[in-house]
Write a protein that holds these residues in place. Structure first.
Motif, PDB file in Angstrom:
ATOM      1  N   ALA A  60      21.812  53.398  18.721  1.00  0.00           N
ATOM      2  CA  ALA A  60      22.947  52.473  18.727  1.00  0.00           C
ATOM      3  C   ALA A  60      23.272  52.021  20.146  1.00  0.00           C
ATOM      4  O   ALA A  60      23.578  50.846  20.380  1.00  0.00           O
ATOM      5  CB  ALA A  60      24.164  53.141  18.093  1.00  0.00           C
ATOM      6  N   CYS A  61      23.184  52.964  21.100  1.00  0.00           N
ATOM      7  CA  CYS A  61      23.533  52.624  22.479  1.00  0.00           C
ATOM      8  C   CYS A  61      22.553  51.597  23.045  1.00  0.00           C
ATOM      9  O   CYS A  61      22.950  50.648  23.735  1.00  0.00           O
ATOM     10  CB  CYS A  61      23.560  53.867  23.351  1.00  0.00           C
ATOM     11  N   VAL A  62      21.260  51.778  22.725  1.00  0.00           N
ATOM     12  CA  VAL A  62      20.235  50.885  23.257  1.00  0.00           C
ATOM     13  C   VAL A  62      20.424  49.481  22.685  1.00  0.00           C
ATOM     14  O   VAL A  62      20.436  48.480  23.414  1.00  0.00           O
ATOM     15  CB  VAL A  62      18.827  51.424  22.925  1.00  0.00           C
ATOM     16  N   LYS A  86      16.187  55.682  24.830  1.00  0.00           N
ATOM     17  CA  LYS A  86      16.369  56.998  24.240  1.00  0.00           C
ATOM     18  C   LYS A  86      15.151  57.828  24.596  1.00  0.00           C
ATOM     19  O   LYS A  86      14.014  57.420  24.403  1.00  0.00           O
ATOM     20  CB  LYS A  86      16.514  56.894  22.717  1.00  0.00           C
ATOM     21  N   VAL A  87      15.410  59.032  25.120  1.00  0.00           N
ATOM     22  CA  VAL A  87      14.335  59.930  25.530  1.00  0.00           C
ATOM     23  C   VAL A  87      14.369  61.158  24.634  1.00  0.00           C
ATOM     24  O   VAL A  87      15.442  61.712  24.379  1.00  0.00           O
ATOM     25  CB  VAL A  87      14.520  60.355  27.007  1.00  0.00           C
ATOM     26  N   PRO A 101      20.233  59.478  25.803  1.00  0.00           N
ATOM     27  CA  PRO A 101      20.019  58.174  26.433  1.00  0.00           C
ATOM     28  C   PRO A 101      19.857  58.340  27.950  1.00  0.00           C
ATOM     29  O   PRO A 101      20.530  59.178  28.554  1.00  0.00           O
ATOM     30  CB  PRO A 101      21.301  57.406  26.105  1.00  0.00           C
ATOM     31  N   LEU A 102      18.958  57.546  28.501  1.00  0.00           N
ATOM     32  CA  LEU A 102      18.719  57.608  29.944  1.00  0.00           C
ATOM     33  C   LEU A 102      18.855  56.201  30.506  1.00  0.00           C
ATOM     34  O   LEU A 102      18.273  55.251  29.970  1.00  0.00           O
ATOM     35  CB  LEU A 102      17.318  58.170  30.205  1.00  0.00           C
ATOM     36  N   MET A 103      19.619  56.083  31.558  1.00  0.00           N
ATOM     37  CA  MET A 103      19.809  54.779  32.184  1.00  0.00           C
ATOM     38  C   MET A 103      20.111  55.006  33.657  1.00  0.00           C
ATOM     39  O   MET A 103      20.012  56.126  34.143  1.00  0.00           O
ATOM     40  CB  MET A 103      20.945  54.010  31.490  1.00  0.00           C
ATOM     41  N   ALA A 189      29.226  48.802  26.698  1.00  0.00           N
ATOM     42  CA  ALA A 189      28.822  48.548  25.315  1.00  0.00           C
ATOM     43  C   ALA A 189      28.185  49.776  24.673  1.00  0.00           C
ATOM     44  O   ALA A 189      28.410  50.047  23.487  1.00  0.00           O
ATOM     45  CB  ALA A 189      27.850  47.369  25.274  1.00  0.00           C
ATOM     46  N   CYS A 190      27.397  50.539  25.447  1.00  0.00           N
ATOM     47  CA  CYS A 190      26.713  51.701  24.875  1.00  0.00           C
ATOM     48  C   CYS A 190      27.729  52.738  24.407  1.00  0.00           C
ATOM     49  O   CYS A 190      27.578  53.340  23.333  1.00  0.00           O
ATOM     50  CB  CYS A 190      25.748  52.305  25.896  1.00  0.00           C
ATOM     51  N   VAL A 191      28.758  52.918  25.208  1.00  0.00           N
ATOM     52  CA  VAL A 191      29.766  53.927  24.872  1.00  0.00           C
ATOM     53  C   VAL A 191      30.526  53.506  23.620  1.00  0.00           C
ATOM     54  O   VAL A 191      30.751  54.299  22.691  1.00  0.00           O
ATOM     55  CB  VAL A 191      30.737  54.129  26.060  1.00  0.00           C
ATOM     56  N   GLU A 192      30.889  52.230  23.595  1.00  0.00           N
ATOM     57  CA  GLU A 192      31.605  51.708  22.443  1.00  0.00           C
ATOM     58  C   GLU A 192      30.778  51.885  21.168  1.00  0.00           C
ATOM     59  O   GLU A 192      31.275  52.359  20.140  1.00  0.00           O
ATOM     60  CB  GLU A 192      31.893  50.214  22.673  1.00  0.00           C
ATOM     61  N   ALA A 193      29.477  51.545  21.272  1.00  0.00           N
ATOM     62  CA  ALA A 193      28.612  51.634  20.094  1.00  0.00           C
ATOM     63  C   ALA A 193      28.413  53.085  19.673  1.00  0.00           C
ATOM     64  O   ALA A 193      28.396  53.406  18.476  1.00  0.00           O
ATOM     65  CB  ALA A 193      27.265  50.982  20.385  1.00  0.00           C
TER      66      ALA A 193
END
Lengths: 241, 128, 401
Positions: A60-62, A86-87, A101-103, A189-193
């Protein structure tokens, strides 16, 4: 402001244009939470907490990130931009499996900023690490320097960009922590999702704000930084690793 | 005096290409199309905009990028918002506000290599 | 000091124009490749977000490293006072400038936004070794130009020694800077070592000397100049010493890594099971680029033969390319260590060795840089007196070097 501006104009046209912007602007907009005319400040240090125990097997975050930022691929994973991925991890000894998730880790001492020859790669006062695409020459030294593989070089022409997220061929980009949303007082957006559709594994906040949720979570339970051996003081922290 | 001189200089600079083109080059180089579909004043007088819009954009660009100052007035988004064509929604294209003048002046625009040239689709209830 | 007479090459023969036309074609190929990369984006190359720097960088780094090394002969003559090499020092300076220009052209044309080169000249981040290198490279042109001027202008001859000293120190710093581009990459296991700076310096000695020898032999052969055996033999022996020094530094680098537990997987990849990279390392870099030249240069039977010397130099060049390829491409192909002790998988192919195949535009761009370097050298030889009329042995004072 007007008479002042006129006088300025009389001196030199070019100087006038540059100088009047400052005073002229203050009349325009009203103060909000952080108003558009208030600069990002070192009083804040934006960060993320990712609780791997709650991170479910979804992306979802991606999806949300790439939708928000207009990042569209061509099904070429190695040349498509990946602002967040996603890892899946599997312990070599025990076989314990996790996903996360990795960013961009938004380091306090970012190697990408150190190596950038033009200063295009920079760290904003509030800790967000960005690429100034106006001065990025596309040398990719920052991609080489990033410990997390978090940076993407734009390999193909781009069209249909989002108004808040300029992107273009030949420059480097990465997670901006949704800086355009943060500046409006929203969360990335990733956090919200993740909170809406995922495992609610992500918390966004100000690492300096002792009253905030992020600070409380980090204060009350152990967390880790990726590549802590490099002493980069990352803005993204992980729990359950 | 200086002020008047500057004003004359500015006016002649701004008018020169147009007058010139009207007489001599009309047949060879397409004149820029300046169609402004949205009424009202620009953020500065026209002659100042003609001469200095790039300085304003540059200044605002660095403020926004480096300091997170997102003042609307001189932002590129704000320019596109007013100047995008009603038909295409873009400032580029054959009769685009930016592209037709830049083609005439033979100055490359780098903005839209990354920024969208399209007006934002107005959504109900959006903050801006 | 015997006076040496320098003379431009005639440059009117069919061969001369043939050579120049051939090089022009190669350069045109490079420009076409650069245009295609600029137009379509880097997606048409073999490079990706895992192999960030590819074949153009192999060519560029080789040329830049060889450039500073090509200046060696001049340094040996002016800084260390070896008169034997003095007649060669003009060519040495010319070749250094030409090689650097070729390398930089490749580097610049590979940029994502080559049109913004001016930004690189106006915006500096002084913490970046890359930014420092911009000064080191442009400064190198200036310093070597000054050095050549002191040699070409009779009235300036008295300043040749200090100018040569400056050029020598500058080139040491320059190659340190080039090595540090990789040495300062703290996050990548194959780099992140102070040893890369001195390794690049000895590499430059070796590659630069090899290129110099090949160019010198070709230039003398084609322009009908005598080239003394004793001079060549001495240059050959010097090349041999440099080749051995490179082998030594390579050995130390790998031995150090083998000792560090964290690095043993990396070493297994580079030396044993990494596919093309161990093959290039052992066969091309070590065998062809190290052992074969040493045998050719130091065995009694071949050390005097010109063919053997040229072959040795060509082997060093081939081995050098392989070495730079293994360092740059192999170093990136090996996955980055983010989670020690964990197997990693993702859409970015984390934890997996990254594939890479050099593409035609990349190779064409790189060869274009080589072509530019050689074309500049050929043109330089025609317009200014860089080469002595004769390099025959037997000048009374030259044998004592």
């Amino acid at each position: 402001m007007k008479p002042e501006r006129r006088r300025f104009l009389g001196w030199t046209a070019a100087a006038a244009a540059a100088a009047t912007l400052g005073p002229g602007l203050r009349l325009v907009e009203l103060a909000l939470a952080r108003s558009p005319e208030e600069a990002a400040s070192t009083l804040q240090r934006w960060g993320l907490l990712i609780d791997t125990a709650s991170c479910s097997d979804c992306d979802a975050c991606v999806t949300a990130c790439h939708e928000e930022n207009g990042v569209r691929g061509h099904n070429r994973p190695l040349t498509d931009a990946q602002w967040i991925r996603k890892v899946s991890l599997r312990d070599r000894r025990t076989g314990f499996a996790q996903t996360l998730p990795l960013m961009c880790q938004h380091c306090e001492h970012p190697p990408c900023v150190d190596v950038c020859p033009t200063g295009a790669s920079f760290r904003r006062a509030d800790g967000i690490v960005l690429v100034d695409k106006h001065t990025c020459i596309g040398c990719r030294y920052c991609v080489m320097a990033c410990p997390f593989g978090a940076r993407s070089f734009v390999h193909e022409p781009v069209s249909g960009q989002k108004p808040d997220v300029p992107r273009g061929k030949g420059t480097v980009e990465s997670c901006t922590l949704c800086v355009h949303r943060v500046d409006r007082g929203e969360t990335p957006a990733c956090v919200e999702a993740c909170n809406r559709d995922g495992g609610a594994a992500m918390v966004f906040g100000d690492l300096n704000d002792a009253a905030g949720e992020l600070h409380r979570r980090l204060r009350t339970a152990p967390s880790t930084q990726l590549r802590a051996d490099l002493a980069l003081n990352t803005g993204v922290r992980y729990q359950g690793l | 005096m200086a002020r008047i001189a500057a004003a004359i200089l500015a006016a002649s600079l701004a008018a020169a290409p147009l007058a010139d083109a009207g007489e001599k080059r009309a047949g060879r180089v397409a004149l820029p199309v300046v169609k402004i579909t949205k009424g009202g004043d620009c953020v500065a007088p026209t002659d100042e905009m003609r001469r200095n819009h790039m300085e304003m954009l540059l200044h605002q660009r660095d403020r926004t990028m480096r300091q997170g100052l997102r003042e609307k007035r001189f932002s590129l988004k704000n320019c596109v918002e007013c100047h995008a064509s009603r038909d295409t929604g873009s400032v580029l294209g054959k009769e685009g506000f930016c592209s037709s003048c830049h083609a005439y002046a033979s100055v490359k625009i780098d903005c839209f290599e990354c920024h969208t040239p399209m007006r934002q689709v107005p959504t109900a209830g959006a903050p801006r | 000091m015997a006076s040496v007479q320098y003379r431009e090459i005639e440059g009117r023969s069919v061969g001369f124009y043939g050579l120049l036309s051939g090089l022009a074609l190669v350069i045109a190929g490079g420009l076409a490749a650069a245009w295609a990369m600029e137009h379509h984006g880097h997606v048409i190359t073999g490079m990706s977000n895992r192999i960030v720097w590819g074949t153009p960088h192999v060519f560029a780094v080789f040329l830049i490293v060889a450039a500073s090394g090509a200046l060696n002969v001049a340094s040996v003559a002016s800084v260390f006072g070896r008169e034997l090499y003095k007649p060669l020092s003009r060519l040495s300076g010319l070749l250094a400038v030409a090689l650097l220009a070729g390398g930089l052209a490749v580097l610049v044309l590979d940029l994502g936004r080559p049109d913004r080169l001016i930004v690189a000249m106006t915006h500096y981040n002084f913490k970046s070794i890359f930014a420092w290198n911009i000064f080191l490279y442009t400064g190198f042109f200036a310093v070597v130009a000054l050095y050549l001027w002191t040699q070409l202008e009779r009235r300036m001859n008295g300043y040749t020694r200090p100018a040569g000293m400056l050029a020598f120190l500058w080139r040491l710093v320059l190659t340190t800077g080039t090595g540090s581009i990789f040495g300062f990459l703290v996050a990548r296991q194959p780099y992140d070592s102070a040893l890369l700076a001195p390794l690049f310096i000895v590499m430059s000695f070796s590659f630069g000397m090899a290129v110099f020898l090949l160019v010198l032999m070709a230039a003398c052969h084609w322009s009908g100049r005598v080239l003394g055996d004793a001079l060549l033999e001495r240059l050959g022996r010097l090349l041999g010493v440099f080749v051995a020094a490179v082998l030594y530094f390579v050995a130390v680098h790998h031995l150090t890594n083998l000792y560090i537990a964290r690095q043993t997987d990396l070493e297994r990849f580079l030396l044993w099971d990494g596919g093309i990279y161990p093959l290039l390392f052992w066969v091309v870099q070590i065998l062809i680029g190290g052992v074969v030249p040493l045998v050719l240069l130091f065995s009694g039977r071949t050390s005097r033969a010109r063919g053997a010397l040229a072959a040795a130099a060509a082997c060093v060049v081939a081995g050098g390319f392989a070495q730079v390829y293994v360092i740059i491409i192999g170093g990136q192909a090996y996955p980055q260590l983010i989670f020690p002790g964990k197997e990693m998988s993702s859409s970015f192919l984390d934890g997996v060795v990254a594939g890479y195949v050099p593409s035609l535009p990349e190779v064409a761009l790189g060869l274009g840089g080589v072509g530019l370097a050689l074309a500049l050298t050929v043109l330089g030889l025609k317009v200014l007196p860089f080469l002595p009329r004769s390099l025959a042995d037997g000048k009374p004072d030259s044998a004592t070097a």
